[in-house]
Structures are given as structure tokens and as C-alpha cells.
Scaffold this motif. Structure first.
Motif, PDB file in Angstrom:
ATOM      1  N   UNK A 187       0.821  -1.214   0.000  1.00 35.86           N
ATOM      2  CA  UNK A 187       0.000   0.000   0.000  1.00 35.86           C
ATOM      3  C   UNK A 187       0.853   1.262   0.000  1.00 35.86           C
ATOM      4  N   UNK A 188       2.121   1.124  -0.313  1.00 36.50           N
ATOM      5  CA  UNK A 188       3.004   2.289  -0.345  1.00 36.50           C
ATOM      6  C   UNK A 188       4.122   2.156   0.671  1.00 36.50           C
ATOM      7  N   UNK A 189       4.708   3.277   1.026  1.00 38.13           N
ATOM      8  CA  UNK A 189       5.811   3.266   1.979  1.00 38.13           C
ATOM      9  C   UNK A 189       5.348   2.793   3.359  1.00 38.13           C
ATOM     10  N   UNK A 190       6.242   2.076   4.032  1.00 37.71           N
ATOM     11  CA  UNK A 190       5.983   1.614   5.393  1.00 37.71           C
ATOM     12  C   UNK A 190       7.183   2.008   6.260  1.00 37.71           C
ATOM     13  N   UNK A 191       6.908   2.749   7.328  1.00 33.72           N
ATOM     14  CA  UNK A 191       7.957   3.093   8.278  1.00 33.72           C
ATOM     15  C   UNK A 191       8.075   2.023   9.343  1.00 33.72           C
ATOM     16  N   UNK A 192       9.317   1.660   9.678  1.00 37.22           N
ATOM     17  CA  UNK A 192       9.547   0.599  10.665  1.00 37.22           C
ATOM     18  C   UNK A 192      10.436   1.115  11.793  1.00 37.22           C
ATOM     19  N   UNK A 193      10.095   0.757  13.015  1.00 37.59           N
ATOM     20  CA  UNK A 193      10.916   1.060  14.184  1.00 37.59           C
ATOM     21  C   UNK A 193      11.676  -0.202  14.563  1.00 37.59           C
ATOM     22  N   UNK A 194      13.000  -0.099  14.640  1.00 41.05           N
ATOM     23  CA  UNK A 194      13.862  -1.270  14.828  1.00 41.05           C
ATOM     24  C   UNK A 194      14.862  -0.985  15.948  1.00 41.05           C
ATOM     25  N   UNK A 195      15.149  -2.003  16.743  1.00 38.89           N
ATOM     26  CA  UNK A 195      16.224  -1.909  17.730  1.00 38.89           C
ATOM     27  C   UNK A 195      17.287  -2.946  17.404  1.00 38.89           C
ATOM     28  N   UNK A 196      18.552  -2.531  17.492  1.00 37.06           N
ATOM     29  CA  UNK A 196      19.693  -3.420  17.265  1.00 37.06           C
ATOM     30  C   UNK A 196      20.448  -3.606  18.573  1.00 37.06           C
ATOM     31  N   UNK A 197      20.984  -4.798  18.760  1.00 40.00           N
ATOM     32  CA  UNK A 197      21.932  -5.090  19.830  1.00 40.00           C
ATOM     33  C   UNK A 197      23.258  -5.441  19.173  1.00 40.00           C
ATOM     34  N   UNK A 198      24.295  -4.675  19.489  1.00 44.96           N
ATOM     35  CA  UNK A 198      25.624  -4.890  18.909  1.00 44.96           C
ATOM     36  C   UNK A 198      26.575  -5.240  20.043  1.00 44.96           C
ATOM     37  N   UNK A 199      27.140  -6.454  19.999  1.00 43.36           N
ATOM     38  CA  UNK A 199      28.085  -6.877  21.026  1.00 43.36           C
ATOM     39  C   UNK A 199      29.006  -7.960  20.480  1.00 43.36           C
ATOM     40  N   UNK A 200      30.279  -7.857  20.850  1.00 41.92           N
ATOM     41  CA  UNK A 200      31.287  -8.845  20.475  1.00 41.92           C
ATOM     42  C   UNK A 200      31.273  -9.161  18.990  1.00 41.92           C
ATOM     43  N   UNK A 201      31.113  -8.135  18.169  1.00 44.94           N
ATOM     44  CA  UNK A 201      31.152  -8.318  16.725  1.00 44.94           C
ATOM     45  C   UNK A 201      29.904  -8.922  16.123  1.00 44.94           C
ATOM     46  N   UNK A 202      28.897  -9.196  16.935  1.00 45.12           N
ATOM     47  CA  UNK A 202      27.642  -9.762  16.443  1.00 45.12           C
ATOM     48  C   UNK A 202      26.513  -8.753  16.578  1.00 45.12           C
ATOM     49  N   UNK A 204      22.173  -8.330  16.586  1.00 45.76           N
ATOM     50  CA  UNK A 204      20.792  -8.819  16.581  1.00 45.76           C
ATOM     51  C   UNK A 204      19.873  -7.630  16.318  1.00 45.76           C
ATOM     52  N   UNK A 205      18.694  -7.887  15.800  1.00 41.73           N
ATOM     53  CA  UNK A 205      17.750  -6.789  15.598  1.00 41.73           C
ATOM     54  C   UNK A 205      16.324  -7.279  15.773  1.00 41.73           C
ATOM     55  N   UNK A 206      15.450  -6.328  16.089  1.00 43.93           N
ATOM     56  CA  UNK A 206      14.040  -6.642  16.282  1.00 43.93           C
ATOM     57  C   UNK A 206      13.204  -5.457  15.796  1.00 43.93           C
ATOM     58  N   UNK A 207      12.259  -5.713  14.894  1.00 44.17           N
ATOM     59  CA  UNK A 207      11.294  -4.701  14.476  1.00 44.17           C
ATOM     60  C   UNK A 207      10.116  -4.741  15.449  1.00 44.17           C
ATOM     61  N   UNK A 208       9.762  -3.582  16.029  1.00 47.30           N
ATOM     62  CA  UNK A 208       8.730  -3.598  17.066  1.00 47.30           C
ATOM     63  C   UNK A 208       7.545  -2.679  16.780  1.00 47.30           C
ATOM     64  N   UNK A 209       7.579  -1.905  15.702  1.00 44.13           N
ATOM     65  CA  UNK A 209       6.425  -1.066  15.356  1.00 44.13           C
ATOM     66  C   UNK A 209       6.472  -0.744  13.872  1.00 44.13           C
TER      67      UNK A 209
END
Length: 292
Positions: A187-202, A204-209
Motif C-alpha cells: 500500500x506504499x511506503x511503510x515506516x519501521x521502528x527497529x532496535x539493534x543489539x551490537x556486542x562482540x562483533x555480532x 541482533x535486531x528486532x522490528x517492534x512497530x
């Protein structure tokens, strides 16, 4: 309260905790709480800084002025020059607008003797100062620069399209970064809220809204402790769509504990023990965090 009723309530909470994989955010009594200070960290400049473009050398000349008297001159490659002041001195920087490949340059001028401590090519614009570090932002990337030495301390770039860094939070040896990105949907553009965890070269991420449309305004504030990390967020589009809320994650792996939605902008967040406080306009809401 009758002992039988109390026991039943405790059993119900325990069952909910173990049956629900995410956990619970239970409303609780609020209190006065000191929310994390949200400021740029820049300080008032002790001198006036004048800039002049030298067309022949394609460089910006910075002149330190006091009471109308020039005291020192510095030069950086580029066509636009700006500056911010921090406790370590005056950070001057230059760039070529509209040309992402031409490069950006920065230098630190000491205010005590007006000498150049260091200069280097930089990957973004200064947007914040904290704990001796200059935060450089450009699109979906953030870089921390040691203000005293000019060395890079930390760098992160989102892997999402059309992204922008919203907030950065450090705890122990881990970094938590919130990002707003925009992608094409049915339906067009979608905005996403994402949090990243950066540790020891790795990472992770999670989209939450999610929000239908391209967010014209987006604030995703982070706070946390060794157990939990929380994000207060609000996103608005130019057409009037909005999303406001709070999400709590486990600090070690970004497992979602729980989320709450609000009708008004969530402006700030604070985690104390197993309680999270969120500022919604002039109101402060509190939730007990229950996680398996």
C-alpha cells in the motif's frame, strides 16, 4: 484481601508468565522519576568562528575571532564549513553538499592556545557529545569519535533501506541502537521502528512497530539495565498517521517482554529494577515487568 483470593491472584500471574512467551507489563503506581537527559551535549563557544570559502583551493577557512580581532586561522577541504563547541575545544568541520563521495573533514581546535590538536576525514555530521565522544550521524550510520584524540571508538550502520539512526545507548560492552527505516509495501511506503543489539562483533535486531507512510518525525528513546532494555517511541507522517508506544526487551537477546500503545507521544523512558516508567506528554506511566 482474603488469603484464598491473594493466592489465586498469584497463581494466575504465574500461569500467565509461563503460558505467554513474551511476558507482561502490568500497570503499577507511578512516582517522580528522573528521566535520562536528552540534550546535544554541546557547550557555548568562547569565541566567534568566522568561515570563508576559498574558491581557488576549494577549501573552507575558519577564523577564530574575539572582540572583532582575528586570533587564529585553520583550513579544511570542502565548500561548506560549520562548527560546534565541546569541553575539549572547538570542533570545526567541512563538506561538499550533494556529493556523498567528495568526503567530509573535521578538526579539533583547543580553546586554551588556539592550536589544532588533530584533523581527519570524518564519516558524518556531529549531532551529539557525551562522555568525551563526538557522535557523528549520516543516514543509517553512527560513528563515535574520541574528542581528545580523533580516533574512532565505535561505528554502526543499519542494514535496512532508507534508514536513520534515532538513539544510541551503551551498557557494559553492548550497544543498543534504534533505527527508523522506510521500505516499499503493498500500500506504499511503510515506516519501521527497529532496535539493534551490537556486542562482540555480532548484531541482533528486532522490528517492534510499523506505520503506513514515511515518518516525517520519529523519536525512539532507549534506556535499560542489565536485565531489560526499553524504548519509548512516537512516529508521525505528513498525512497525519501516527504510532506511539513503549516496548520492553530482554537485554541479552532482545526477546520482547511486552509492548504498550498510547494515544499520545511517548517522549522518554526510564528503567529501574523491574519497573519501567514512560513519559507520555505531561503524564508518567509505570509498568511492572514480569518475564519468564
Amino acid at each position: 484481601m482474603e488469603p484464598r483470593t491473594l493466592a489465586g491472584g498469584v497463581i494466575l500471574i504465574i500461569l500467565l508468565v509461563f503460558l505467554l512467551p513474551k511476558g507482561l507489563l502490568l500497570p503499577t503506581d507511578s512516582k517522580e522519576v528522573s528521566f535520562p537527559l536528552r540534550s546535544s551535549g554541546f557547550v557555548k563557544c568562547p569565541f566567534f568562528v568566522r568561515t570563508h570559502l576559498n574558491f581557488s583551493t576549494q577549501s573552507v577557512e575558519f577564523t577564530i575571532v574575539e572582540n572583532g580581532t582575528p586570533l587564529a586561522n585553520f583550513s579544511l577541504r570542502g565548500v561548506v564549513g560549520k562548527h560546534v563547541c565541546i569541553p575539549e575545544g572547538i570542533f570545526v568541520y567541512s563538506y561538499y553538499p550533494g556529493d556523498p563521495y567528495a568526503g567530509m573533514y573535521g578538526a579539533l581546535v583547543e580553546t586554551t592556545n588556539l592550536t589544532e590538536r588533530w584533523w581527519r576525514e570524518i564519516p558524518g555530521f556531529p549531532g551529539k557529545y557525551s562522555d568525551g565522544a563526538i557522535y557523528l550521524f549520516k543516514g543509517g550510520c553512527v560513528t563515535l569519535l574520541n574528542a581528545s584524540t580523533g580516533r574512532f571508538l565505535f561505528r554502526f550502520c543499519s542494514d535496512e533501506p532508507r534508514s536513520k539512526i534515532a538513539d544510541v545507548f551503551f551498557m557494559n560492552k553492548s550497544a543498543y541502537v534504534t533505527v527508523v527505516s522506510v521500505e516499499k509495501g503493498l500500500r506504499g511506503d511503510v515506516g519501521k521502528a527497529i532496535i539493534y543489539l551490537v556486542e562482540r562483533g555480532e548484531t541482533r535486531k528486532k522490528t517492534f512497530a510499523n506505520l503506513l507512510g514515511d515518518p516525517a518525525v520519529a523519536e525512539l528513546r532507549i534506556d535499560g539495565n542489565e536485565e531489560y532494555v526499553a524504548v519509548s517511541y512516537f512516529m508521525y507522517t505528513a498525512t497525519g498517521r501516527e504510532r506511539d508506544g513503549l516496548c520492553v526487551f530482554r537485554a541479552d537477546d532482545l526477546t520482547v517482554v511486552g509492548c504498550k500503545s498510547f494515544r499520545h507521544a511517548a517522549l522518554n523512558v526510564k528503567v529501574e529494577g523491574d519497573t519501567v516508567y514512560v513519559k507520555v506528554l505531561d503524564d508518567v506511566k509505570a509498568y511492572r515487568i514480569i518475564s519468564p
